[in-house]
Enzyme design. Structure first.
Site, mmCIF file in Angstrom:
data_model
loop_
_atom_site.group_PDB
_atom_site.id
_atom_site.type_symbol
_atom_site.label_atom_id
_atom_site.label_comp_id
_atom_site.label_asym_id
_atom_site.label_seq_id
_atom_site.Cartn_x
_atom_site.Cartn_y
_atom_site.Cartn_z
ATOM 1 N N SER A 153 13.997 9.187 12.627
ATOM 2 C CA SER A 153 14.355 8.537 13.608
ATOM 3 C C SER A 153 14.888 9.680 14.529
ATOM 4 C CB SER A 153 15.192 7.412 13.018
ATOM 5 O OG SER A 153 15.965 7.203 14.436
ATOM 6 N N TYR A 166 22.740 4.070 9.013
ATOM 7 C CA TYR A 166 21.414 4.347 9.451
ATOM 8 C C TYR A 166 21.025 5.885 9.765
ATOM 9 C CZ TYR A 166 16.881 3.605 11.497
ATOM 10 O OH TYR A 166 15.521 3.880 12.240
HETATM 11 P P1 NDP Z 1 10.658 -3.598 10.753
HETATM 12 O O1 NDP Z 1 12.037 -4.023 10.309
HETATM 13 O O2 NDP Z 1 9.674 -4.075 11.432
HETATM 14 O O3 NDP Z 1 9.822 -3.563 9.309
HETATM 15 C C1 NDP Z 1 10.445 -2.936 7.960
HETATM 16 C C2 NDP Z 1 9.599 -3.275 6.710
HETATM 17 O O4 NDP Z 1 10.350 -2.707 5.614
HETATM 18 C C3 NDP Z 1 9.442 -4.695 6.528
HETATM 19 O O5 NDP Z 1 8.324 -4.933 6.259
HETATM 20 C C4 NDP Z 1 10.574 -4.780 5.854
HETATM 21 O O6 NDP Z 1 10.328 -6.172 4.721
HETATM 22 C C5 NDP Z 1 10.574 -3.877 4.678
HETATM 23 N N1 NDP Z 1 12.102 -3.781 4.034
HETATM 24 C C6 NDP Z 1 13.246 -3.850 4.487
HETATM 25 N N2 NDP Z 1 14.224 -3.671 3.649
HETATM 26 C C7 NDP Z 1 13.469 -3.677 2.360
HETATM 27 C C8 NDP Z 1 13.744 -3.842 0.975
HETATM 28 N N3 NDP Z 1 14.907 -3.941 0.687
HETATM 29 N N4 NDP Z 1 12.566 -3.991 0.181
HETATM 30 C C9 NDP Z 1 11.617 -3.845 0.586
HETATM 31 N N5 NDP Z 1 10.883 -3.458 1.790
HETATM 32 C C10 NDP Z 1 12.072 -3.820 2.716
HETATM 33 O O7 NDP Z 1 11.004 -2.005 10.929
HETATM 34 P P2 NDP Z 1 9.963 -0.915 11.717
HETATM 35 O O8 NDP Z 1 8.483 -1.308 11.482
HETATM 36 O O9 NDP Z 1 10.625 -0.834 13.200
HETATM 37 O O10 NDP Z 1 10.612 0.338 11.017
HETATM 38 C C11 NDP Z 1 9.769 1.184 10.180
HETATM 39 C C12 NDP Z 1 10.329 2.312 9.887
HETATM 40 O O11 NDP Z 1 10.220 3.187 11.197
HETATM 41 C C13 NDP Z 1 11.601 2.299 9.355
HETATM 42 O O12 NDP Z 1 11.801 3.349 8.336
HETATM 43 C C14 NDP Z 1 12.502 2.752 10.460
HETATM 44 O O13 NDP Z 1 13.760 3.233 10.314
HETATM 45 C C15 NDP Z 1 11.658 3.640 11.481
HETATM 46 N N6 NDP Z 1 11.956 3.682 12.784
HETATM 47 C C16 NDP Z 1 11.624 2.791 13.650
HETATM 48 C C17 NDP Z 1 11.826 2.669 15.004
HETATM 49 C C18 NDP Z 1 11.322 1.612 15.972
HETATM 50 O O14 NDP Z 1 11.614 1.914 17.294
HETATM 51 N N7 NDP Z 1 10.813 0.457 15.288
HETATM 52 C C19 NDP Z 1 12.115 4.050 15.582
HETATM 53 C C20 NDP Z 1 12.623 4.971 14.816
HETATM 54 C C21 NDP Z 1 12.148 4.775 13.375
HETATM 55 P P3 NDP Z 1 10.538 -7.618 5.409
HETATM 56 O O15 NDP Z 1 9.036 -7.900 6.074
HETATM 57 O O16 NDP Z 1 10.506 -8.409 4.191
HETATM 58 O O17 NDP Z 1 11.719 -7.683 6.340
#
Ligand code: NDP
Length: 245
Positions: A153, A166
């Protein structure tokens, strides 16, 4: 990289594991990997979301996906070991690993950041990718040229007030990427890189910026060029890089 055009069969015959595959960026990546020919292991905690994606992949005619329910908050060392052993026994290799799942935690000054929230963020964002990487390395090393992608990020490359655990977890992810890339580059064909996806229209972004209009943000699907490039053989030799989608 926006102009990178992946060949339709870029990932044919590859076996790729995506964490957090049920939603957001992980879902888009898992689907795109399947559409480019990969068999994708969908790892996530909400089985209904994984099943929905499994059905969508099946309906598209892409190789059948594999669902692996796992809550990274609670999974034990033994769970990771079993996954690594099963993969090696059943498939003999793993061609790609996308560490995508993460949790945001509170955005609070360090002075007031609760310990339990801090530990939860570190468990999902740092300890889980460590344990998963360690258990899957034998399978990754057995592939002809595997790719490991960590998800970072902007706050994992330059600290920003109130992003607390985070941001620290994403700095740790960048460190893990660099160390692993350095360890593997002399001795193996495994490449290791990190992606900052940039502001993207997902549930996590909505939680971080509730007042923002999501329609002004790029969709996860529009971020996929770099995810495809790094996963496919076109990125052979690229390792230790912190890249932006
Ligand atoms: P979302 O919250 O939309 O999706 C995250 C996913 O991770 C979900 O499917 C969630 O499951 C899963 N998850 C979270 N916790 C757990 C856990 N304990 N065990 C298993 N699965 C888990 O996030 P994003 O798609 O936005 O983010 C994806 C990546 O990109 C992350 O690493 C984030 O830090 C990074 N990122 C995102 C940005 C953005 O603007 N969106 C910007 C910079 C970085 P569930 O569906 O069950 O909640």
């Amino acid at each position: 990289m926006e102009n990178y055009q992946a060949q339709p069969e870029l990932l044919k015959d590859k076996l790729i594991l995506v964490t957090g595959a049920g939603d957001g960026i992980g879902r888009a990546a898992a689907l795109d990997y399947a559409l480019h020919g990969a068999t994708v292991i969908l790892l996530g905690r909400t089985v209904s979301k994984l099943e929905k994606l499994y059905d969508e992949i099946a309906a598209s005619g892409a190789p059948e996906a594999i669902i692996h329910p796992m809550n990274l908050q609670h999974a034990k060392e033994e769970d990771y070991r079993q996954l690594g052993d099963t993969l090696l026994e059943q498939y003999g290799r793993l061609d790609g690993l996308l560490h995508n799942a993460a949790t945001l935690g509170p955005r609070t000054p360090i002075q007031f950041y609760p310990l339990d929230a801090w530990l939860q963020v570190m468990q999902v964002n740092v300890n889980a990718p460590f344990l998963l990487t360690r258990s899957l390395l034998p399978a990754l090393l057995a592939a002809p040229q595997a790719s490991v992608i960590f998800t970072s990020s902007s706050v994992g490359r330059k600290g920003r007030a109130y992003w607390g655990g985070y941001a620290v977890s994403k700095f740790a992810v960048e460190g893990m990427m660099q160390i692993l890339a350095d360890e593997l580059k002399q001795t193996s064909a495994v490449r290791v890189n990190s992606i900052d996806p940039g502001a993207t229209r997902t549930a996590m972004r909505k939680a971080a910026y509730p007042a923002e209009n999501p329609l002004n943000l790029p969709t996860p699907e529009s971020r996929m060029a770099l995810y495809l490039f790094l996963m496919g053989n076109d990125s052979q030799g690229v390792t230790g890089q912190a890249l932006n989608a």
